[in-house]
Enzyme design. Structure first.
Site, PDB file in Angstrom:
ATOM      1  N   ASP A  13      15.891 139.295  77.298  1.00 20.66           N
ATOM      2  CA  ASP A  13      14.479 139.009  76.902  1.00 20.66           C
ATOM      3  C   ASP A  13      13.563 138.733  78.322  1.00 20.66           C
ATOM      4  O   ASP A  13      12.490 138.168  78.088  1.00 20.66           O
ATOM      5  CB  ASP A  13      14.275 138.113  75.886  1.00 20.66           C
ATOM      6  CG  ASP A  13      14.956 138.201  74.734  1.00 20.66           C
ATOM      7  OD1 ASP A  13      14.943 139.444  74.166  1.00 20.66           O
ATOM      8  OD2 ASP A  13      15.647 137.557  74.134  1.00 20.66           O
ATOM      9  N   GLY A  15      12.215 141.072  80.118  1.00 18.73           N
ATOM     10  CA  GLY A  15      11.136 141.984  80.328  1.00 18.73           C
ATOM     11  C   GLY A  15      11.853 143.520  81.202  1.00 18.73           C
ATOM     12  O   GLY A  15      11.060 143.762  81.860  1.00 18.73           O
ATOM     13  N   LYS A  16      13.090 143.530  80.698  1.00 20.38           N
ATOM     14  CA  LYS A  16      13.811 144.506  81.559  1.00 20.38           C
ATOM     15  C   LYS A  16      13.211 145.972  81.006  1.00 20.38           C
ATOM     16  O   LYS A  16      12.854 146.980  81.818  1.00 20.38           O
ATOM     17  CB  LYS A  16      15.270 144.719  81.033  1.00 20.38           C
ATOM     18  CG  LYS A  16      16.060 143.471  81.929  1.00 20.38           C
ATOM     19  CD  LYS A  16      17.486 143.646  81.236  1.00 20.38           C
ATOM     20  CE  LYS A  16      17.767 143.197  79.967  1.00 20.38           C
ATOM     21  NZ  LYS A  16      17.150 142.132  79.405  1.00 20.38           N
ATOM     22  N   GLY A  40      16.398 143.923  71.831  1.00 17.69           N
ATOM     23  CA  GLY A  40      15.331 144.880  71.707  1.00 17.69           C
ATOM     24  C   GLY A  40      14.625 144.722  73.121  1.00 17.69           C
ATOM     25  O   GLY A  40      13.978 143.618  73.420  1.00 17.69           O
ATOM     26  N   HIS A  41      13.927 145.842  73.602  1.00 22.14           N
ATOM     27  CA  HIS A  41      13.331 145.984  74.819  1.00 22.14           C
ATOM     28  C   HIS A  41      11.583 146.265  74.042  1.00 22.14           C
ATOM     29  O   HIS A  41      11.913 147.288  73.414  1.00 22.14           O
ATOM     30  CB  HIS A  41      13.637 147.079  75.569  1.00 22.14           C
ATOM     31  CG  HIS A  41      14.835 147.131  76.213  1.00 22.14           C
ATOM     32  ND1 HIS A  41      15.038 145.776  77.069  1.00 22.14           N
ATOM     33  CD2 HIS A  41      15.726 147.904  76.354  1.00 22.14           C
ATOM     34  CE1 HIS A  41      16.392 145.829  77.532  1.00 22.14           C
ATOM     35  NE2 HIS A  41      17.059 147.053  77.167  1.00 22.14           N
ATOM     36  N   THR A  42      10.784 145.470  74.735  1.00 22.89           N
ATOM     37  CA  THR A  42       9.378 145.875  74.331  1.00 22.89           C
ATOM     38  C   THR A  42       8.742 146.592  75.524  1.00 22.89           C
ATOM     39  O   THR A  42       8.772 146.063  76.449  1.00 22.89           O
ATOM     40  CB  THR A  42       8.664 144.603  73.829  1.00 22.89           C
ATOM     41  OG1 THR A  42       9.507 143.728  72.991  1.00 22.89           O
ATOM     42  CG2 THR A  42       7.294 144.792  73.079  1.00 22.89           C
ATOM     43  N   THR A 240      27.392 137.868  74.559  1.00 24.59           N
ATOM     44  CA  THR A 240      27.659 139.045  73.939  1.00 24.59           C
ATOM     45  C   THR A 240      29.057 139.367  73.974  1.00 24.59           C
ATOM     46  O   THR A 240      29.772 138.807  74.718  1.00 24.59           O
ATOM     47  CB  THR A 240      26.279 139.816  74.349  1.00 24.59           C
ATOM     48  OG1 THR A 240      26.606 140.984  73.358  1.00 24.59           O
ATOM     49  CG2 THR A 240      26.829 140.635  75.695  1.00 24.59           C
ATOM     50  N   ARG A 304      12.862 136.200  65.308  1.00 24.72           N
ATOM     51  CA  ARG A 304      13.053 134.757  65.184  1.00 24.72           C
ATOM     52  C   ARG A 304      12.566 133.993  66.416  1.00 24.72           C
ATOM     53  O   ARG A 304      12.651 134.507  67.638  1.00 24.72           O
ATOM     54  CB  ARG A 304      14.380 134.297  64.963  1.00 24.72           C
ATOM     55  CG  ARG A 304      15.439 134.771  66.207  1.00 24.72           C
ATOM     56  CD  ARG A 304      17.050 134.472  65.650  1.00 24.72           C
ATOM     57  NE  ARG A 304      17.953 135.260  66.350  1.00 24.72           N
ATOM     58  CZ  ARG A 304      19.205 134.960  66.355  1.00 24.72           C
ATOM     59  NH1 ARG A 304      19.780 133.847  65.648  1.00 24.72           N
ATOM     60  NH2 ARG A 304      19.999 135.587  67.124  1.00 24.72           N
ATOM     61  N   ARG A 306      12.396 132.174  69.935  1.00 26.82           N
ATOM     62  CA  ARG A 306      13.316 131.933  71.147  1.00 26.82           C
ATOM     63  C   ARG A 306      13.334 130.442  71.339  1.00 26.82           C
ATOM     64  O   ARG A 306      12.141 129.626  71.411  1.00 26.82           O
ATOM     65  CB  ARG A 306      12.842 132.603  72.109  1.00 26.82           C
ATOM     66  CG  ARG A 306      13.185 134.254  71.861  1.00 26.82           C
ATOM     67  CD  ARG A 306      12.645 135.102  72.889  1.00 26.82           C
ATOM     68  NE  ARG A 306      12.813 136.646  72.337  1.00 26.82           N
ATOM     69  CZ  ARG A 306      12.121 137.514  73.148  1.00 26.82           C
ATOM     70  NH1 ARG A 306      10.956 137.381  73.878  1.00 26.82           N
ATOM     71  NH2 ARG A 306      12.453 138.950  72.566  1.00 26.82           N
TER      72      ARG A 306
HETATM   73  P1  GDP Z   1      13.882 143.121  77.533  1.00 27.30           P
HETATM   74  O1  GDP Z   1      14.902 143.011  76.291  1.00 27.30           O
HETATM   75  O2  GDP Z   1      14.596 142.206  78.749  1.00 27.30           O
HETATM   76  O3  GDP Z   1      13.052 144.338  77.766  1.00 27.30           O
HETATM   77  O4  GDP Z   1      12.766 141.867  76.896  1.00 27.30           O
HETATM   78  P2  GDP Z   1      11.963 141.840  75.835  1.00 27.30           P
HETATM   79  O5  GDP Z   1      11.081 143.023  75.576  1.00 27.30           O
HETATM   80  O6  GDP Z   1      12.728 141.050  74.563  1.00 27.30           O
HETATM   81  O7  GDP Z   1      10.678 140.656  75.888  1.00 27.30           O
HETATM   82  C1  GDP Z   1       9.783 140.705  77.057  1.00 27.30           C
HETATM   83  C2  GDP Z   1       8.500 140.637  76.329  1.00 27.30           C
HETATM   84  O8  GDP Z   1       7.342 140.115  77.347  1.00 27.30           O
HETATM   85  C3  GDP Z   1       7.915 142.093  75.575  1.00 27.30           C
HETATM   86  O9  GDP Z   1       7.030 141.181  74.641  1.00 27.30           O
HETATM   87  C4  GDP Z   1       7.061 142.423  76.748  1.00 27.30           C
HETATM   88  O10 GDP Z   1       5.985 143.232  76.496  1.00 27.30           O
HETATM   89  C5  GDP Z   1       6.610 141.292  77.351  1.00 27.30           C
HETATM   90  N1  GDP Z   1       6.309 141.026  78.861  1.00 27.30           N
HETATM   91  C6  GDP Z   1       7.111 141.763  79.570  1.00 27.30           C
HETATM   92  N2  GDP Z   1       6.413 141.520  80.753  1.00 27.30           N
HETATM   93  C7  GDP Z   1       5.570 140.634  80.802  1.00 27.30           C
HETATM   94  C8  GDP Z   1       4.575 140.053  81.647  1.00 27.30           C
HETATM   95  O11 GDP Z   1       4.527 139.815  82.736  1.00 27.30           O
HETATM   96  N3  GDP Z   1       3.529 139.185  81.100  1.00 27.30           N
HETATM   97  C9  GDP Z   1       3.309 139.189  79.680  1.00 27.30           C
HETATM   98  N4  GDP Z   1       2.571 138.238  79.449  1.00 27.30           N
HETATM   99  N5  GDP Z   1       4.284 139.546  79.023  1.00 27.30           N
HETATM  100  C10 GDP Z   1       5.322 140.492  79.587  1.00 27.30           C
END
Ligand code: GDP
Length: 424
Positions: A13, A15-16, A40-42, A240, A304, A306
């Protein structure tokens, strides 16, 4: 410098997904090489906000080929749903831009059941599984008791193989857990239903990668979770069931001899962790609640909350080392803008001794964090696009992280949107 991996340095999580979304326009191919649809990646881009579970984040770029390698847990039910959802939102997914390895094993519905039964059996000793069947799936794969995607093209062999697996699996479901057995017709129908959707995408992805290398194409490896969740090198057993390290990329993608030239380690400006297990720099109470809210730290898949903590120098340095990072992408630093003083964990205390090297998992339960405070910058930095324009305290924070990780911070993400990035 054709190939690059984008990997998590912490617990996942980080921010990959947002980094892959940003950088994949420079790559011809994006590959997911391990894990399943459990995290999940967002991704937020000009097409909207998306939570990706199994699909590579390159799916939004029209000319990018996306590969699900042999190392992934191919959850065909969730994948079919994910494809459908994205299509209804206007994203084109065809056998031209999505390729699934014929050597990827299929996650079957009993894997999800078994995750549930085992967490029930463990009760308060549970690992905090996402119950997506990942651990039962990989243990079956290593026992050679799964179906490979390519078998969908050999119907009589598939039927025989499924029958054998069912017989064995039912012994466990009934004998060990006392739960309801699967009927052959049920599992056969489930497989045929999703096979029809997935079959057009199945191919020899190793051959694609081999050709890509010959043609001097650029490949991006996209990881799930982070170093501290790596099966071999993470905080076992709170890991994991796969290797989340860049080193596994070429194996899990389908072409082991491939070389990775750049490893971008994604580091979050503070710590978060989902599930159980030691989390040395964890914050609690009001301090944690504010950080969780500021960073919107809720799971993309499960929703959930974190667990949140201070940036952890010991864990992050180890994370970067094991990933072999050549550069760091620091994310979510904008989230810390509300803090007067920013807590950072600089070392651990274990039985009265200071530790700067990451300890063996069993020792972690007894480690205490040594927390120091850095000055905050107390202003909105989300619109900054040049490093020099960042407030001095933010630059100091970045230098501190650089020093802690022993690696250059090349990317600084100041918001979730694709363009909210500072590149040094
Ligand atoms: P991943 O699984 O590593 O891709 O990470 P997630 O998607 O679970 O979590 C990253 C969350 O942080 C997502 O909701 C992104 O949209 C958000 N996000 C990513 N980079 C940034 C950032 O630099 N600033 C903020 N505020 N949100 C970010």
């Amino acid at each position: 410098m054709n190939n690059c991996a984008i990997v998590g340095v912490n617990w996942g999580d980080e921010g990959k997904g947002r980094m892959v979304d940003l950088l994949c326009r420079d790559y011809d191919i994006v590959v997911r090489y391990q894990g399943g649809g459990n995290a999940g990646h967002t991704v937020v881009n000009d097409k909207g906000k998306f939570a990706l579970h199994l699909l590579p984040s390159g799916i939004f770029h029209e000319n990018t080929i996306n590969i699900l390698g042999n190392g992934v847990a191919l959850d065909i039910e969730n994948l079919a749903r994910e494809i459908e959802e994205l299509r209804t939102r206007g994203i084109s997914i065809t056998p031209d831009n999505l390729k699934i390895s014929e050597r990827a094993s299929i996650l079957l519905p009993w894997h999800r059941d078994l995750d549930e039964y085992e967490e029930l059996r463990l009760a308060d000793r549970k690992y905090g599984s996402t119950k997506q069947g990942i651990a039962p799936f990989y243990s079956d794969k290593y026992q050679k008791k799964t179906i490979m995607a390519g078998e969908l093209f050999y119907p009589s062999l598939l039927e025989e193989h499924l029958q054998e697996l069912l017989e064995w699996k039912n012994l466990i479901i009934k004998g060990l857990y006392g739960q309801k057995e699967w009927e052959f017709a049920e599992i056969r129908d489930w497989v045929s239903k999703y096979a029809e959707i997935i079959k057009p995408f199945i191919t020899d992805t190793g051959a694609i990668l081999q050709k890509a290398e010959k043609d001097n194409k650029k490949v991006l490896f996209e990881a799930q979770l982070g170093t501290l969740r790596d099966l071999d090198f993470g905080i076992y057993p709170y890991t994991t069931s796969t290797n989340t390290l860049s080193a596994y990329g070429p194996v899990g993608a389908g072409y082991p001899p491939m070389k990775i030239d750049r490893v971008i380690g994604v580091v979050k400006a503070y710590s978060t962790c989902v599930g159980e297990g030691p989390f040395v720099s964890e914050l609690t109470g009001e301090e944690a609640a504010r950080l969780r809210e500021a960073g919107q730290e809720y799971g993309a898949k499960t929703g959930r909350a974190r667990r949140v903590g201070a940036f952890d120098s010991v864990a992050t340095r180890y994370g970067a080392l094991m990933q072999g990072t050549t550069e760091i992408a620091l994310t979510k630093i904008d989230v810390l803008s509300y803090l007067d003083k920013i807590p950072v964990c600089v070392k651990y205390l274990y039985q009265g001794k200071e530790l700067t090297d990451f300890p063996f998992p069993a020792a972690m339960e007894k480690c205490e964090p040594v927390i120091e405070y850095m000055d905050g910058w107390k202003c909105d930095i989300s619109a900054v696009r040049n490093y020099e324009e960042l407030p001095e305290m933010a630059r100091k924070y970045i230098s501190f992280i650089e020093e802690a990780c022993k690696c250059h911070v090349k990317y600084i993400s100041v918001g979730p949107h694709r363009d909210a990035i500072i590149i040094r």
